[in-house]
Design an enzyme around this catalytic site. Structure first.
Site, PDB file in Angstrom:
ATOM      1  N   LEU A  78      37.227   4.776 -40.737  1.00 52.61           N
ATOM      2  CA  LEU A  78      36.412   4.702 -41.945  1.00 52.61           C
ATOM      3  C   LEU A  78      35.125   5.517 -41.846  1.00 52.61           C
ATOM      4  O   LEU A  78      34.185   5.321 -42.605  1.00 52.61           O
ATOM      5  CB  LEU A  78      36.108   3.238 -42.280  1.00 52.61           C
ATOM      6  CG  LEU A  78      37.350   2.389 -42.551  1.00 52.61           C
ATOM      7  CD1 LEU A  78      36.963   0.939 -42.788  1.00 52.61           C
ATOM      8  CD2 LEU A  78      38.153   2.930 -43.718  1.00 52.61           C
ATOM      9  N   CYS A  79      35.113   6.439 -40.912  1.00 46.17           N
ATOM     10  CA  CYS A  79      33.949   7.297 -40.692  1.00 46.17           C
ATOM     11  C   CYS A  79      33.986   8.477 -41.662  1.00 46.17           C
ATOM     12  O   CYS A  79      35.024   9.094 -41.876  1.00 46.17           O
ATOM     13  CB  CYS A  79      33.996   7.801 -39.247  1.00 46.17           C
ATOM     14  SG  CYS A  79      32.549   8.692 -38.724  1.00 46.17           S
ATOM     15  N   HIS A  80      32.828   8.781 -42.256  1.00 46.70           N
ATOM     16  CA  HIS A  80      32.742   9.924 -43.170  1.00 46.70           C
ATOM     17  C   HIS A  80      32.800  11.239 -42.397  1.00 46.70           C
ATOM     18  O   HIS A  80      32.140  11.358 -41.356  1.00 46.70           O
ATOM     19  CB  HIS A  80      31.419   9.893 -43.937  1.00 46.70           C
ATOM     20  CG  HIS A  80      31.327   8.787 -44.913  1.00 46.70           C
ATOM     21  ND1 HIS A  80      30.876   7.534 -44.566  1.00 46.70           N
ATOM     22  CD2 HIS A  80      31.627   8.721 -46.224  1.00 46.70           C
ATOM     23  CE1 HIS A  80      30.897   6.751 -45.624  1.00 46.70           C
ATOM     24  NE2 HIS A  80      31.353   7.444 -46.646  1.00 46.70           N
ATOM     25  N   MET A 114      28.311   7.739 -34.590  1.00 44.01           N
ATOM     26  CA  MET A 114      29.711   7.790 -34.161  1.00 44.01           C
ATOM     27  C   MET A 114      30.062   9.156 -33.569  1.00 44.01           C
ATOM     28  O   MET A 114      30.835   9.247 -32.622  1.00 44.01           O
ATOM     29  CB  MET A 114      30.657   7.440 -35.318  1.00 44.01           C
ATOM     30  CG  MET A 114      30.507   6.002 -35.800  1.00 44.01           C
ATOM     31  SD  MET A 114      30.539   4.751 -34.497  1.00 44.01           S
ATOM     32  CE  MET A 114      32.142   5.024 -33.784  1.00 44.01           C
ATOM     33  N   GLU A 115      29.466  10.208 -34.098  1.00 49.15           N
ATOM     34  CA  GLU A 115      29.721  11.545 -33.558  1.00 49.15           C
ATOM     35  C   GLU A 115      29.167  11.670 -32.146  1.00 49.15           C
ATOM     36  O   GLU A 115      29.809  12.264 -31.268  1.00 49.15           O
ATOM     37  CB  GLU A 115      29.119  12.608 -34.485  1.00 49.15           C
ATOM     38  CG  GLU A 115      29.890  12.825 -35.769  1.00 49.15           C
ATOM     39  CD  GLU A 115      29.749  11.718 -36.808  1.00 49.15           C
ATOM     40  OE1 GLU A 115      30.513  11.736 -37.790  1.00 49.15           O
ATOM     41  OE2 GLU A 115      28.876  10.827 -36.655  1.00 49.15           O
ATOM     42  N   ASP A 129      40.598  13.538 -16.985  1.00 51.74           N
ATOM     43  CA  ASP A 129      41.787  14.388 -17.025  1.00 51.74           C
ATOM     44  C   ASP A 129      41.732  15.487 -15.970  1.00 51.74           C
ATOM     45  O   ASP A 129      42.729  15.774 -15.310  1.00 51.74           O
ATOM     46  CB  ASP A 129      41.946  15.008 -18.410  1.00 51.74           C
ATOM     47  CG  ASP A 129      43.197  15.859 -18.500  1.00 51.74           C
ATOM     48  OD1 ASP A 129      44.301  15.355 -18.183  1.00 51.74           O
ATOM     49  OD2 ASP A 129      43.083  17.046 -18.876  1.00 51.74           O
TER      50      ASP A 129
END
Length: 159
Positions: A78-80, A114-115, A129
């Site tokens: 739900l992140c823009h 969030m970014e 990794d």
């Protein structure tokens, strides 16, 4: 007197929704997040000796974090999607392990926390990794928001 239930911003009538930010003015915002990659001795040895067959994990992690910052809306449901106007990802080897610190900036109607968190996490995953052949016991820990500026909720700095 009964307390009214708080209005859920991401749900309406029990259904998920993206919050409408159409009428919010764009403002300058930034956020900084960190993550830690704990290295067992064999992974640290491969990193410090430069003998990792895949190449330099710290360089790859930095690039991965930068790319991750721009793909956040593809991963967080739900992140823009917002324009990332600047991003810095620092990946350093310290006594406690590899520290990732990501700062993301924008001018948008919604924030970039969030970014920044995604950038730090993706960078940490890239360290894993790149070094997993040396050890599967690598741990990613301590993902957190360090600070944010701008927006309706104001500034924040972790204690």
């Amino acid at each position: 007197m009964t307390d009214a239930a708080p209005e859920l911003t991401h749900f309406r009538d029990g259904q998920p929704r993206m919050v409408d930010v159409t009428d919010k003015a764009p403002t300058t915002r930034s956020a900084t997040a960190e993550a830690w990659v704990r290295l067992p001795p064999e992974a640290r040895a491969a990193l410090t000796a430069g003998t990792n067959p895949k190449g330099d994990p710290l360089v790859v992690a930095r690039l991965g974090g930068l790319a991750g910052s721009k793909r956040t809306a593809d991963l967080i449901l739900l992140c823009h999607p917002i324009p990332v106007t600047g991003a810095d990802v620092e990946v350093t080897l310290e006594d406690a392990g590899v520290r990732v610190q990501a700062t993301v900036r924008t001018t948008a109607p919604t924030g970039v926390e969030m970014e920044a968190l995604t950038a730090a996490t993706v960078a940490a995953l890239n360290v894993y990794d790149m070094l997993k052949a040396a050890s599967k016991a690598i741990e990613i820990t301590g993902v957190r928001l360090l600070s944010k500026t701008g927006g309706k909720s104001g500034d924040y700095r972790a204690g």
